[in-house]
Enzyme design. Structure first.
Site, PDB file in Angstrom:
ATOM      1  N   TRP A 314       0.858  -1.195  -0.049  1.00 55.90           N
ATOM      2  CA  TRP A 314      -0.127   0.177   0.113  1.00 55.90           C
ATOM      3  C   TRP A 314       1.012   1.276  -0.148  1.00 55.90           C
ATOM      4  O   TRP A 314       0.590   2.325  -0.538  1.00 55.90           O
ATOM      5  CB  TRP A 314      -0.965   0.121   1.075  1.00 55.90           C
ATOM      6  CG  TRP A 314      -1.741   1.253   1.493  1.00 55.90           C
ATOM      7  CD1 TRP A 314      -3.115   1.410   0.813  1.00 55.90           C
ATOM      8  CD2 TRP A 314      -1.485   2.503   2.196  1.00 55.90           C
ATOM      9  NE1 TRP A 314      -3.417   2.756   1.134  1.00 55.90           N
ATOM     10  CE2 TRP A 314      -2.546   3.212   1.686  1.00 55.90           C
ATOM     11  CE3 TRP A 314      -0.353   2.958   2.820  1.00 55.90           C
ATOM     12  CZ2 TRP A 314      -2.642   4.696   2.604  1.00 55.90           C
ATOM     13  CZ3 TRP A 314      -0.281   4.232   3.137  1.00 55.90           C
ATOM     14  CH2 TRP A 314      -1.415   5.018   3.058  1.00 55.90           C
ATOM     15  N   HIS A 315       1.967   0.999   0.768  1.00 66.86           N
ATOM     16  CA  HIS A 315       2.772   2.485   0.900  1.00 66.86           C
ATOM     17  C   HIS A 315       3.504   2.549  -0.549  1.00 66.86           C
ATOM     18  O   HIS A 315       4.004   4.023  -0.615  1.00 66.86           O
ATOM     19  CB  HIS A 315       3.787   2.099   1.843  1.00 66.86           C
ATOM     20  CG  HIS A 315       3.251   2.437   3.403  1.00 66.86           C
ATOM     21  ND1 HIS A 315       2.650   1.402   3.956  1.00 66.86           N
ATOM     22  CD2 HIS A 315       3.223   3.176   3.954  1.00 66.86           C
ATOM     23  CE1 HIS A 315       2.151   1.706   5.095  1.00 66.86           C
ATOM     24  NE2 HIS A 315       2.490   3.250   5.229  1.00 66.86           N
ATOM     25  N   GLY A 316       3.808   1.637  -1.464  1.00 66.15           N
ATOM     26  CA  GLY A 316       4.424   2.080  -2.488  1.00 66.15           C
ATOM     27  C   GLY A 316       4.868   0.855  -3.406  1.00 66.15           C
ATOM     28  O   GLY A 316       4.721  -0.374  -2.921  1.00 66.15           O
ATOM     29  N   PHE A 463       1.301   8.480  -1.396  1.00 67.47           N
ATOM     30  CA  PHE A 463       1.004   7.309  -1.071  1.00 67.47           C
ATOM     31  C   PHE A 463      -0.591   7.183  -1.458  1.00 67.47           C
ATOM     32  O   PHE A 463      -1.233   7.777  -1.619  1.00 67.47           O
ATOM     33  CB  PHE A 463       1.058   7.043   0.271  1.00 67.47           C
ATOM     34  CG  PHE A 463       2.532   7.021   0.352  1.00 67.47           C
ATOM     35  CD1 PHE A 463       3.348   6.234  -0.400  1.00 67.47           C
ATOM     36  CD2 PHE A 463       3.294   7.208   1.663  1.00 67.47           C
ATOM     37  CE1 PHE A 463       4.761   6.026  -0.319  1.00 67.47           C
ATOM     38  CE2 PHE A 463       4.624   7.012   1.930  1.00 67.47           C
ATOM     39  CZ  PHE A 463       5.623   6.602   0.932  1.00 67.47           C
TER      40      PHE A 463
END
Lengths: 463, 371
Positions: A314-316, A463
């Protein structure tokens, strides 16, 4: 548009607050929605259409899911809603990651090279939580598209959270109270967040950059790891504070997102204190539906790994983010299955050292461009270079006060001391004036730093 | 009750600050220039659908509101005070204070930049003056005297010199480092003080073999309130320097021809103080930045007659060239930051003159600006 920009602070915000408080009650959501669209379009003029399409999809699916709840068609619309919500995220954020990896396996597929829409991860998760909650029957579908769009596009939390669930603000969307006290309370919270971002996170970012550019040294590597941890914390928690403060001014109550994560004594506790709205989102919408801990040991381990793999992803769209998520996943499993009980009985100092070391290493993985770079950064903590050098020492000594302030500010001590002081007879009298001076100083000094600087991106912006 | 009162006060103060900033921005006229930063300020961007959709408008608007923020210089001063005196940081945007002087951090050494500079000197020599006497001299930046001694990181000057000398074979190096000290530079500026350059000019004249015509018979003129380039960058209250320039019969009689403007001026261009265009008092020396200048000395002594010098230089050359004028009939100053080397033959007649490359260490460490 960034909260920590002159444009936001001295143009957008005063105009929006004026229009919002002048507007009659029934038009307040419309004013907020229009303001939020301007806020979003200022940075992403074309991609505002994508966000509006996601809003429309969420609105229609919400109604259809409610209409056919408990029937097969209801489940079809829920799956359709999830697909429609995730599709833009997959295309804009993750397509190139998958294509690059397929190419590494021998394919030769062209990359899409699409710009990542700001805040897409946040608003996608908000829409998902809304439609899933409607499907579960925990909330009613919103019939007023302005109200639903206001919830999804609400500028205080649009681009970097916290992840506000529909159920958190459902009542406030219909009716909320406004007061000068709430504006004052929110203003103080906003100013604290602004100070965290501009006066701590940005300066720690400068220290990180200086240490990264310097010749490698062991002390420099530790300095880098510590300042990076604190930078990410103050950047993100500062943003959350600003969002919560703005929400309070506008009559909303947003959930807390951070609770002094670095005082945790285990990785499990750390994630109860760090990015709390994301953690609880994955718990309620992924972990528990997978069976959570009420399954066999292997399935429990599987569930944890899935959740933390997704949390990292989810963060990258990069392997280092997946590794970062899995790093915590493995720690959590180890704590649950192996040394959690031993850790609980260990001296408190040892518990803190364990967590802080884990956090330092995790954020080196988080920050690195590649897994190999992460490995190098972690190895740098334990040797392979001189203990120190002139450049590293200069940077660390120049930012020493900032580091001390940041470390102190990352604990509950400042708040605790102030609360104790405020409870004394003298403190009771002085609190209003001290709060005023504190807020004005934060606002004006942050403004001074913004005016002097030119580049001021948020770490969590994309994000 | 206490909380209510507190929050009402906070509400009023917050609204006062953000609405006050907004109102002042609207009411105060926009400024064209920032004298303290030596640059033009961004102006209000025009709005069009194209600029809005491309995102150019928002970028331009952000620049505009930053540049035109009410009390901008005061806010920059506030930031500098917080940074130096509260957060105890050692520098602010690379500017540091030491021994009552303002310096700028210049580190680390960029070996590739030094090699590039050496290559540039060699290629110019090869192309335009293969048979001339070619000299090189470096002007130490102020940090040479202030940085390491006061705990600031500094360039490895020895390595820079070594690299330059090893890679400019056939070029004679003239060392002027020991003729200078921190007090021979302006407190608020990067440059040296012309009135303190006797030893430096003499050393150069000796190195160039023209000391027989060297003279030091000047009348000093002072210009008060010189706020140098570091003054604006430091953004702190600091007393101004006094700019002194030295005149003699030679400098009074000399003529300066500017190839770009095709105009003739005097060695000291006092018009720069009042023309409203110049943002730097140091421009008094040879009218400031220029690609090619020819200074002719009609009163050249017998010893100096027929002697010509090509001076490849940066801004330090503007204030020392007048002090070498007694030794030459003509000095041509070339600044290849403002003219590409390949076009030089169109503007400069190379015919065996002596050539001196006189550059500050800052330029050598950032030689990409040499075209």
């Amino acid at each position: 548009m960034l909260f920590s920009s002159i444009t936001f602070l001295y143009f957008f915000l005063p105009v929006v607050l004026l229009l919002y408080f002048l507007a009659p009650r029934r038009l307040k959501n419309t004013v907020l929605l229009l303001a939020s669209l301007v806020f979003y379009a200022y940075g992403e003029p074309r991609l505002v259409v994508l966000m509006l399409a996601s809003v429309l999809s969420g609105y229609v699916h919400g109604l259809l899911i409610e209409r056919f709840r408990g029937k097969r068609l209801g489940r079809v619309f829920l799956v359709s809603s999830i697909c429609f919500s995730l599709a833009p995220l997959l295309v804009f954020k993750y397509a190139d990651f998958f294509l690059t990896n397929l190419n590494a396996l021998g394919a030769s597929l062209p990359l899409l090279k699409l710009a990542l829409p700001i805040g897409i991860s946040f608003y996608t998760f908000q829409i998902l939580s809304y439609t899933v909650d409607v499907a579960r029957g925990t909330t009613k579908a919103q019939r007023n598209i302005i109200d639903l769009a206001t919830y999804i596009a609400l500028f205080p939390q649009l681009i970097a959270g916290p992840i506000v669930r529909y159920t958190d603000v459902e009542a406030a969307l219909r009716t909320r109270t406004h007061s000068t006290e709430a504006v004052g309370d929110g203003a103080l919270r906003f100013s604290i967040g602004l100070g965290k971002k501009v006066l701590l996170a940005n300066l720690l970012g400068e220290l990180c950059a200086a240490l990264k550019a310097a010749e490698p040294s062991v002390l420099g590597s530790w300095g880098y790891a510590v300042s990076l941890c604190l930078q990410i914390y103050f950047d993100f928690s500062g943003y959350s504070d600003m969002a919560i403060g703005l929400g309070t001014m506008l009559g909303f109550r947003f959930p807390e997102n951070f609770n002094y994560p670095f005082i945790a004594k285990s990785a499990t506790e750390f994630w109860r204190r760090w990015h709390m709205t994301l953690g609880s989102w994955f718990r309620d919408y992924v972990y528990i539906p997978l069976g959570g801990s009420r399954v066999g040991a292997w399935k429990h381990v599987r569930n944890i790994l899935i959740v933390w793999c997704l949390t990292g992803f989810w963060h990258g769209a990069s392997w280092n983010f997946i590794a970062w998520g899995l790093f915590f996943g493995v720690l959590l499993i180890a704590e649950k299955l192996f040394f959690g009980r031993w850790l609980e009985r260990a001296p408190r100092a040892l518990q803190h050292v364990y967590l802080l070391l884990a956090a330092l290493i995790s954020f080196l993985i988080f920050d690195a461009a590649t897994l190999a770079d992460a490995g190098k950064a972690i190895a740098g903590l334990f040797g392979g270079a001189p203990f120190t050098n002139a450049q590293g020492l200069y940077s660390l000594s120049s930012y020493f006060v900032v580091l001390v302030l940041a470390a102190f500010g990352a604990t509950p001590l400042p708040k605790m001391l102030f609360t104790r002081f405020a409870a004394t007879p003298v403190g009771e009298k002085l609190t209003p004036i001290l709060s005023l001076l504190f807020m004005a100083a934060l606002l004006l000094v942050s403004t001074a730093y913004l005016v002097d600087g030119s580049f001021n991106p948020f770490l969590y912006f994309r994000f | 009750m206490n909380d209510k009162l507190k929050n009402r006060i906070l509400c009023a103060a917050f609204v006062f600050i953000i609405a006050g900033g907004f109102a002042l921005h609207l009411l105060m006229p926009d400024k064209a220039l920032s004298i303290s930063e030596r640059r033009k300020l961004a102006q209000a961007p025009s709005i069009s659908l194209t600029s809005m959709l491309s995102g150019k408008f928002s970028t331009a608007f952000d620049d505009y509101v930053l540049d035109q923020f009410p009390g901008r210089d005061s806010f920059r001063t506030l930031k500098a005070i917080v940074q130096y005196y509260m957060l105890r940081q050692k520098d602010n945007n690379g500017i540091f204070l030491a021994e009552g002087n303002i310096g700028k951090l210049e580190y680390p050494l960029s070996e590739s930049s030094v090699l590039r500079a050496a290559q540039k000197i060699c290629s110019l020599r090869e192309q335009y003056f293969p048979d001339a006497n070619v000299y090189l001299s470096l002007v130490p930046d102020k940090s040479y005297f202030l940085a390491a001694q006061n705990g600031y990181p500094a360039l490895d000057y020895e390595k820079m010199l070594d690299l330059l000398q090893k890679n400019t074979e056939g070029v004679t190096y003239i060392d002027i480092f020991d003729t200078l000290s921190a007090d021979k530079y302006y407190t608020t500026d990067a440059h040296w003080r012309q009135e303190c350059l006797h030893d430096t000019a003499l050393r150069l004249a000796e190195g160039l073999g023209v000391e027989d015509a060297f003279a030091w018979d000047y009348e000093a003129h002072t210009l008060p309130d010189f706020y140098g380039v570091y003054y604006g960058q430091a953004a702190l209250p600091f007393p101004p320097d006094t700019l002194t320039y030295l005149t003699s019969a030679t400098t009074d009689g000399a003529q300066v021809y500017n190839i770009e403007t095709q105009g003739t001026t005097s060695v000291y261009d006092l018009g720069k103080l009042t023309d409203g265009k110049s943002m730097d008092m140091y421009d008094v020396f040879l009218s400031g930045a220029a690609a090619v200048l020819t200074v002719t000395n009609p009163n050249a002594s017998e010893a100096a007659k027929g002697r010509e010098l090509i001076l490849f230089r940066d801004s330090f050359g503007s204030s020392i060239a007048p002090l070498l004028l007694d030794c030459y009939e003509t000095i041509t100053l070339v600044d290849i930051r403002y003219i590409a080397s390949e076009f030089l033959s169109q503007y400069v007649d190379f015919h065996g003159q002596d050539v001196l490359f006189l550059y500050s260490t800052t330029i050598i460490n950032n030689s990409a600006m040499l075209k």
